[in-house]
Design an enzyme around this catalytic site. Structure first.
Site, PDB file in Angstrom:
ATOM      1  N   LEU A   1       0.816  -1.214   0.000  1.00  0.00           N
ATOM      2  CA  LEU A   1       0.000   0.000   0.000  1.00  0.00           C
ATOM      3  C   LEU A   1       0.852   1.268   0.000  1.00  0.00           C
ATOM      4  O   LEU A   1       0.490   2.282   0.595  1.00  0.00           O
ATOM      5  CB  LEU A   1      -0.960  -0.014   1.192  1.00  0.00           C
ATOM      6  CG  LEU A   1      -1.970  -1.161   1.178  1.00  0.00           C
ATOM      7  CD1 LEU A   1      -2.806  -1.163   2.442  1.00  0.00           C
ATOM      8  CD2 LEU A   1      -2.860  -1.092  -0.067  1.00  0.00           C
TER       9      LEU A   1
ATOM     10  N   GLY B   1       0.719   0.986  -5.111  1.00  0.00           N
ATOM     11  CA  GLY B   1      -0.298  -0.001  -4.763  1.00  0.00           C
ATOM     12  C   GLY B   1      -1.605   0.635  -4.328  1.00  0.00           C
ATOM     13  O   GLY B   1      -2.696   0.221  -4.755  1.00  0.00           O
TER      14      GLY B   1
ATOM     15  N   SER C   1       3.755   1.410 -15.803  1.00  0.00           N
ATOM     16  CA  SER C   1       4.423   2.690 -16.009  1.00  0.00           C
ATOM     17  C   SER C   1       3.421   3.824 -15.916  1.00  0.00           C
ATOM     18  O   SER C   1       2.279   3.705 -16.355  1.00  0.00           O
ATOM     19  CB  SER C   1       5.120   2.730 -17.366  1.00  0.00           C
ATOM     20  OG  SER C   1       5.763   3.978 -17.552  1.00  0.00           O
TER      21      SER C   1
ATOM     22  N   GLY D   1       3.942   6.211 -13.024  1.00  0.00           N
ATOM     23  CA  GLY D   1       4.176   6.862 -11.746  1.00  0.00           C
ATOM     24  C   GLY D   1       2.913   6.987 -10.908  1.00  0.00           C
ATOM     25  O   GLY D   1       1.899   6.332 -11.154  1.00  0.00           O
TER      26      GLY D   1
ATOM     27  N   LYS E   1       9.193  -3.867 -19.915  1.00  0.00           N
ATOM     28  CA  LYS E   1       9.180  -2.740 -18.967  1.00  0.00           C
ATOM     29  C   LYS E   1      10.597  -2.313 -18.622  1.00  0.00           C
ATOM     30  O   LYS E   1      10.882  -1.120 -18.477  1.00  0.00           O
ATOM     31  CB  LYS E   1       8.410  -3.135 -17.703  1.00  0.00           C
ATOM     32  CG  LYS E   1       8.426  -2.065 -16.589  1.00  0.00           C
ATOM     33  CD  LYS E   1       7.923  -0.707 -17.082  1.00  0.00           C
ATOM     34  CE  LYS E   1       7.573   0.244 -15.947  1.00  0.00           C
ATOM     35  NZ  LYS E   1       8.643   0.535 -15.018  1.00  0.00           N
TER      36      LYS E   1
ATOM     37  N   HIS F   1      11.803  -0.364 -21.530  1.00  0.00           N
ATOM     38  CA  HIS F   1      11.091   0.916 -21.422  1.00  0.00           C
ATOM     39  C   HIS F   1      11.841   1.845 -20.474  1.00  0.00           C
ATOM     40  O   HIS F   1      12.069   3.025 -20.779  1.00  0.00           O
ATOM     41  CB  HIS F   1       9.670   0.652 -20.918  1.00  0.00           C
ATOM     42  CG  HIS F   1       8.946   1.852 -20.363  1.00  0.00           C
ATOM     43  ND1 HIS F   1       9.266   2.419 -19.142  1.00  0.00           N
ATOM     44  CD2 HIS F   1       7.903   2.584 -20.852  1.00  0.00           C
ATOM     45  CE1 HIS F   1       8.471   3.437 -18.908  1.00  0.00           C
ATOM     46  NE2 HIS F   1       7.634   3.551 -19.930  1.00  0.00           N
ATOM     47  N   ASN F   2      12.242   1.336 -19.327  1.00  0.00           N
ATOM     48  CA  ASN F   2      12.957   2.163 -18.359  1.00  0.00           C
ATOM     49  C   ASN F   2      14.332   2.572 -18.882  1.00  0.00           C
ATOM     50  O   ASN F   2      14.811   3.677 -18.602  1.00  0.00           O
ATOM     51  CB  ASN F   2      13.099   1.419 -17.033  1.00  0.00           C
ATOM     52  CG  ASN F   2      11.810   1.397 -16.241  1.00  0.00           C
ATOM     53  OD1 ASN F   2      10.734   1.597 -16.788  1.00  0.00           O
ATOM     54  ND2 ASN F   2      11.902   1.126 -14.955  1.00  0.00           N
TER      55      ASN F   2
ATOM     56  N   GLU G   1      13.782   5.352 -21.096  1.00  0.00           N
ATOM     57  CA  GLU G   1      13.480   6.493 -20.206  1.00  0.00           C
ATOM     58  C   GLU G   1      14.769   7.140 -19.694  1.00  0.00           C
ATOM     59  O   GLU G   1      14.897   8.369 -19.667  1.00  0.00           O
ATOM     60  CB  GLU G   1      12.629   5.994 -19.051  1.00  0.00           C
ATOM     61  CG  GLU G   1      12.223   7.021 -18.023  1.00  0.00           C
ATOM     62  CD  GLU G   1      11.450   6.381 -16.881  1.00  0.00           C
ATOM     63  OE1 GLU G   1      11.807   6.628 -15.711  1.00  0.00           O
ATOM     64  OE2 GLU G   1      10.497   5.620 -17.162  1.00  0.00           O
TER      65      GLU G   1
END
Length: 470
Positions: free
Chosen positions: A11, A15, A127, A129, A182, A185-186, A189
């Site tokens: 959390l 999350g 992705s 944020g 991913k 992807h980073n 980035e």
């Protein structure tokens, strides 16, 4: 007791926002975290559509079967620790989804572990944020066959949309493919961010422009072919002033941190034998930035030119724009080439046009350029390198004249441009039909008898010369 549609473990920011996103789209969710303060704090703030469990057993029992459980926790050993406690509580056909930035080979190991127990496991890149998690992320799930049909309704509901309304989620493929794309992807980035920083630095130090003036430049660029999320937020960062009228960017320490996905991308490229120099320079630029005290000492002793760019400001800004655009194309070309090769090596059969499409919304690297990339892979799905697409190659060819001048001016002024310079070197290396590696092969054969191939004989025939006989 009414059972919930999905469970969320972890959390933190991502999350908790994903759970809220699910509820806003009509799904009920059970939430759990080992940290009591996170658990209780979230429960006090949000109640509608959410069940807050106080134990893992309670959490598992509250979810409708077959259970869909998503973990948003730190990658590495914490994932294995959670799985160690969670798996004994699950039943045949339940789905476990890892939405963190896990190393893709770890994901493949965990898929095998779960499938031995007749459970389904998904490694899902997420992705966007904090804001994306709440309002619509780009999602890259891959893993066990049969899992997609179970998680598809919820994932399609919470995912971002492109400007044309297309959903930014799709089943990537088998094994660790979701976490692999991913990871790349980073890496892209990393490259994008570094090139934007180089552009900012030459305008700040080389042209003496104010933050507001640079922000206005990025604002103009964001209305054209450089339109992207990272250009947009750079515009906003440079225009932001605190209560004292000072831009926070001016007092932020210039020492960058990283979480590891850029390094993993480089390691994957080395394993696959694929050139990824731009992303490599972006990773190493962060490493160099971390040597803050050494750099401050070196600044006292190491000679260099005055960081000033001569000539008309607007003319040079236009050239930097082309340098950034050309370099950005190279960054994507390298990243997609790595994905294409690893997909081939592992029989993943990844659809790169579809991947470019789902990156067009929600994710950090979303940009107008991805539409061009999608169209290139639609024209030729097996395209080994984006630079071989006629329209993409035309764009880079048009940019390269200004790009060369911008990099040359930055070099003469002593302003480092590792990513943009590397991108230009890659472009020149890639367009060279006969390079210098013939000499390198001769050197290897001289000292190690490693043999070489000949231009006048078929590929696959190897020769050796006794170089010391004459």
């Amino acid at each position: 007791m009414n059972l919930t549609d999905i469970g969320m473990i972890g959390l933190g920011v991502m999350g908790s926002n994903l759970a809220r996103n699910m509820v806003s789209k009509g799904f009920s969710a059970t939430c759990y975290d080992w940290d009591e303060s996170l658990r209780t704090g979230f429960a006090e703030k949000y109640t509608d559509g959410l069940v807050h469990a106080d134990s893992l057993q309670e959490f598992v029992e509250s979810i409708e079967r077959p259970r869909k459980i998503m973990m948003m926790i730190k990658a590495g050993s914490p994932v294995d620790s959670v799985l160690g406690e969670l798996l004994p509580l699950l039943e045949v056909g339940d789905v476990v989804i890892d939405g963190g930035n896990s190393q893709w080979e770890d994901t493949e190991r965990r898929i095998a572990l779960c499938e031995e127990k007749s459970l389904l496991y998904v490694g899902c890149g997420v992705s966007g944020g904090e804001e994306g998690a709440l309002n619509g992320p780009a999602l890259m799930p891959g893993g066990s066959d049969g899992a997609w049909k179970l998680i598809k309704p919820a994932f399609e509901a919470i995912a971002a949309r492109t400007p044309e309304g297309a959903i930014c989620v799709d089943w990537i493929g088998p094994g660790g493919s979701g976490h692999f794309v991913k990871m790349v992807h980073n890496g892209i980035e990393y490259g994008d961010m570094q090139m934007i920083c180089e552009t900012y630095k030459v305008m700040r130090d080389g042209l003496g422009m104010s933050n507001i003036a640079i922000s206005e430049v990025f604002g103009r660029w964001n209305k054209g072919k450089l339109n992207s999320y990272l250009i947009e937020i750079t515009r906003d960062i440079l225009a932001y002033e605190d209560a004292d009228g000072i831009c926070p960017v001016d007092y932020i320490l210039d020492a960058a941190r990283q979480k590891g996905t850029g390094k993993w991308t480089l390691m994957a490229a080395l394993d696959a034998g694929e050139p990824l120099p731009l992303i490599g320079e972006a990773v190493f630029a962060r490493c160099l930035s971390a040597l803050k005290s050494d750099r401050e000492e070196a600044a006292k002793w190491l000679a260099g030119p005055k960081p000033a760019i001569e000539g008309e400001q607007e003319d040079f800004v236009s050239e930097v724009k082309e340098a950034l655009y050309g370099s950005k194309i190279i960054s994507y070309a390298q990243g997609f080439q790595l994905i294409q090769q690893v997909s081939k090596d592992r029989d993943w059969n990844l659809d790169l046009a579809r991947l470019a499409q789902l990156w067009r919304g929600g994710c950090i690297i979303r940009s107008t350029l991805l539409r061009t990339i999608k169209e290139a892979f639609l024209r030729e799905p097996r395209l080994s390198n984006l630079l071989l697409d006629p329209l993409v190659s035309e764009s880079v060819s048009e940019a390269q004249v200004h790009w060369r001048n911008a990099v040359a001016c930055m070099t003469r002024a002593g302003i480092a441009s590792p990513a943009m310079s590397s991108a230009l070197s890659y472009y020149d290396g890639f367009r060279t039909a006969r390079g210098s590696a013939n000499l390198l092969q001769a050197q290897r054969d001289y000292f190690g008898a490693h043999t070489y191939e000949r231009t006048d004989r078929p590929r696959g025939e190897f020769f050796h010369t006794q170089w010391t006989q004459r």
